[in-house]
Write an enzyme that holds these catalytic residues in place. Sequence first.
Site, PDB file in Angstrom:
ATOM      1  N   GLU A  23       0.829  -1.223   0.000  1.00 19.46           N
ATOM      2  CA  GLU A  23       0.000   0.000   0.000  1.00 19.46           C
ATOM      3  C   GLU A  23       0.859   1.268   0.000  1.00 19.46           C
ATOM      4  O   GLU A  23       0.476   2.286   0.576  1.00 19.46           O
ATOM      5  CB  GLU A  23      -0.963   0.033   1.192  1.00 19.46           C
ATOM      6  N   GLY A  24       1.986   1.199  -0.672  1.00 12.72           N
ATOM      7  CA  GLY A  24       2.896   2.350  -0.737  1.00 12.72           C
ATOM      8  C   GLY A  24       3.970   2.252   0.325  1.00 12.72           C
ATOM      9  O   GLY A  24       3.666   2.291   1.518  1.00 12.72           O
TER      10      GLY A  24
END
Lengths: 600, 600
Positions: free
Chosen positions: B439-440
Amino acid sequence: MSYSPPVKEMLFVMEELAGIASLCQLPGLADSNADTARAILDEGAKLAAEVIAPLNAAGDQHPSEWHDGEVTASPGFADAYRQYAEGGWQGVSHPAGFGGQELAKLIASPCIEMLNAANLSFALCPLLTDGAIEALLTAGSDELKARYLPKLIEGAWTGTMNLTEPQAGSDLALVRSRAERQDDGSYKVSGTKIFITWGEHDMAENIVHLVLARTPDAPEGVKGISLFLVPKFLVNEDGSLGARNDVQCVSIEHKLGIKASPTAVLQYGDKGGATGYLVGEENRGLEYMFIMMNAARFGVGLQGIAQSDAAYQKAVAYAQERIQSRPVDGSGTEAVAIIRHPDVRRMLGTMRAMTEGARALAYVAAAHADIAHHHDDADTRARHRAINEFLVPVVKGWSTEMAVDVTSLGVQVHGGMGFIEETGAAQFYRDARILSIYEGTTAIQANDLVGRKTMRDGGAAARALLKEIDDTLAALQSADAGDAARVFDAMHRRLADGRDALANVIAYVLESGKRDPRAVFGGGVLYLKLAGIVLSGWQMARALLVAQRKRAEDPQFFGAKIATAHCFSEYVLTQARGLETAIVSARGDDPLFALSEAQF
Amino acid sequence: MSYSPPVKEMLFVMEELAGIASLCQLPGLADSNADTARAILDEGAKLAAEVIAPLNAAGDQHPSEWHDGEVTASPGFADAYRQYAEGGWQGVSHPAGFGGQELAKLIASPCIEMLNAANLSFALCPLLTDGAIEALLTAGSDELKARYLPKLIEGAWTGTMNLTEPQAGSDLALVRSRAERQDDGSYKVSGTKIFITWGEHDMAENIVHLVLARTPDAPEGVKGISLFLVPKFLVNEDGSLGARNDVQCVSIEHKLGIKASPTAVLQYGDKGGATGYLVGEENRGLEYMFIMMNAARFGVGLQGIAQSDAAYQKAVAYAQERIQSRPVDGSGTEAVAIIRHPDVRRMLGTMRAMTEGARALAYVAAAHADIAHHHDDADTRARHRAINEFLVPVVKGWSTEMAVDVTSLGVQVHGGMGFIEETGAAQFYRDARILSIYEGTTAIQANDLVGRKTMRDGGAAARALLKEIDDTLAALQSADAGDAARVFDAMHRRLADGRDALANVIAYVLESGKRDPRAVFGGGVLYLKLAGIVLSGWQMARALLVAQRKRAEDPQFFGAKIATAHCFSEYVLTQARGLETAIVSARGDDPLFALSEAQF
């Protein structure tokens, strides 16, 4: 991409920071010169890169296997070990009188580092053998030495250290294994030992276990522990192997990492007692073990540096290949290799700086050990021994805590691929996690640093090091910094700050250690980290001075060293003041014991 | 010892720090009061502790298995998922109109935390479903919503997010998957997606994939990416399941952790194209994905808190049982439980303080999201949205970086046993390592914090938070600190210092971000960590104020909170100044780009 031993960097540290040129002037170390070092490192690099490193991933995927008391090493390991032994690598630093090459510890250190960077699981076997050799050299009778040392030093047999029992880990006072003297002078040893690295395997024809146990009339606690040599196969008068001894490997552990190295549970004496031989005198086992552990702990520090370097090299290779995203400064419209992105730079620069700083500190510590061992002046020996002994817990604790962080950054550089086992970055992260635990956790190292190494000599060794840092600070100010003026300025500022923080903490430890031991020992690990940061930073400052002076000779290499020193000053030394604050503010106001045990 | 959800602590944060009492005044959140929260948390705690947590170790030992395109979840997972769905847990915070309970995000947050502390692999499946629900709520047509949301919200079907491709991870501009519009308005989707969490499994009857792809005439880069819904099984008009869609799971990954959660490689369109439905408008896919990711990133931050708490609980249990060594202060001659040793205290205190601080910050962020969503005044909504959006990358980045450190400390507390897989401490260390990547990565969060969240609004949201910290600092000075005066004093000093460091860095980012982007983005992760430390410390200061005021009501609980706040001020907030120095000293003199790529 596989591991490539940084021979040039190693030689730089040995020559410019650790002073190998002066070591070969010492009695018994005539061969320990730079030329010998270069030749040995080149050979060692070949073995590490071409023979040992290629087995690392396979060993992780196919751990050593236990079956019915026998342990089979991972595929290829036995053959690689044969090559290691045949190359004479086990004997590099051991006495010529028992078949070793008797080279300086400073030359052995990069050899150990390479092997451990190539394959930590594999390298543990020789490391433990080194420990057994040290113990016998320290305290063994002439007969034990004659019978066991040549075989250990040639690598025909391997050694182990048997300290831990289920109830006795950090606290060896709780050891329960028993040893009863027999009429022939030997002992019958019985008990259970756990976490015995390479405690059983098929790579060598015999295994020499060094075992802590109590005799029936021994006093309680640590002063009643003796050290015994218990061979897997008894050794006949003529040196040939005799009967299988009463020691069995009942299982090996399922571990987070170093899976190729069997971690054995050894059962002694199920059939009446394993035959063992007293090493040194009864009840002095822990004392001998500590001498041996000093060497082993230093070796574990090298393992931390080794795993950090291997993780760094892998991360650099990935960062140079992986294309992702445009430059943040708008200097291009196409995606670029991620090594061009600032945060990847920060991670790689931090990994590199920490690894190089820790390596320099470790090699300098090795040179102190060499002088302590070989110098003909007793006062000089004592002075260098004190410095070496101060540095050992720092090298062990700091290099291994660093390795946990550096191998984690290595995973992070790889992004999602870092989490996939086939990539290999995760293996370093898993393998390195043991380093701050075995051979004494970081807290145990910190207790040693606070108690034996700082308080016991009233801070003498610590102050000697601070004095040397002051000399380096003065040199930074008086040197011709040329176009590296900003780096010199930054390094001077941060190192001076760090030195001041360390001096304050040392003063605090000396002042409060007796009066407020819980607070001082509660800050011990932070003190160890602070010492690691400042002393490594000091080495980077020394490297910076040399690099600027010699820059024209090799702009690529020395330019990189200057930039790496800058990363150290900005990303690592900047942590020093915060550690000081955390340590010293505990004074008389300890937040650690405000919670009752039930409140946790 | 298994995981025990800290319901009392969660309710404390919800009531005293995140202001649940005011949330239930907002339109649509009448049920989101403290009583509802307590009832739901008690139920959720039962499910997490009794049903989900017991599957965690088994799932690690028996990962989900791929066979011929089908994935079988780990033993017991399908049944536990059924209980999860039947309990209505998937719908806690989703709209009542589609079958949800429409409770505040503040109430959903502890539910998500518990589930993720019990079993990270398991909890990922509902978390991804939440993401799919958010995306459809944000941009789906009424028809798509009607057909898919009720099934997703009741947990009958699960959802996935398909962003990554082999060449496109952090950089979604490189996405190559294709979608061609058909005459009936649907699309034929083709391409390869990797790292798809729970991308294939046997726990639910259908899987709803949300897939980023390009239409044939789309512009290059991120402005040519559209979002498609691609169900595993097509859904008939009447809601029944139709034909199997053209999406295949070709393999799952062999990972460092979260082994029970299948990480799929999905192949779309091998048989002519998977049928997909456009979500929202063409070429706006990334925009929708960002809205959804805001929620998902917050959820991953909760995962970091969850794993930290689980690791902490396990470490405390071990430290209370394991007997080793005498007290360092000589207060006894027998070995004691290691929780009585100062360094173990320091580790546990640090773990606890970081976890509680991060939890409080996350729940406060959730309350801002609730106000941003539900308040009837547009300006108030906008103000709280800006704060929430500033906090999301901090909650995601800081809570997950912290989780890597806290789970590592958890291993360390266990000593050698921590390295043995059966102990369970190592699983948290392995599982948590993904959190700062997916998620980054933390760098992606930091870029968001620097660019979108600090520079874009000229520091408005950041300054609003600094102002609130000032109010807390004033309250610390004016409060009746009673016998906690030293803790108040320490907290005031450290928080003021941290606030000052953060303010300096924000000013530096605003001043230099455009002129010197490489240096500023190179310090982005350090800025994120600094923000995490200071903002969590601020929450601990607020908690301290409440705890001292209410201490007499519950001396055990509030006393622990005061001691934990003290640990935070001394062991965590003390790092703030060093981070500031490292960030700001890069100004115009960046050590990161002095090395050429070849010099690494």
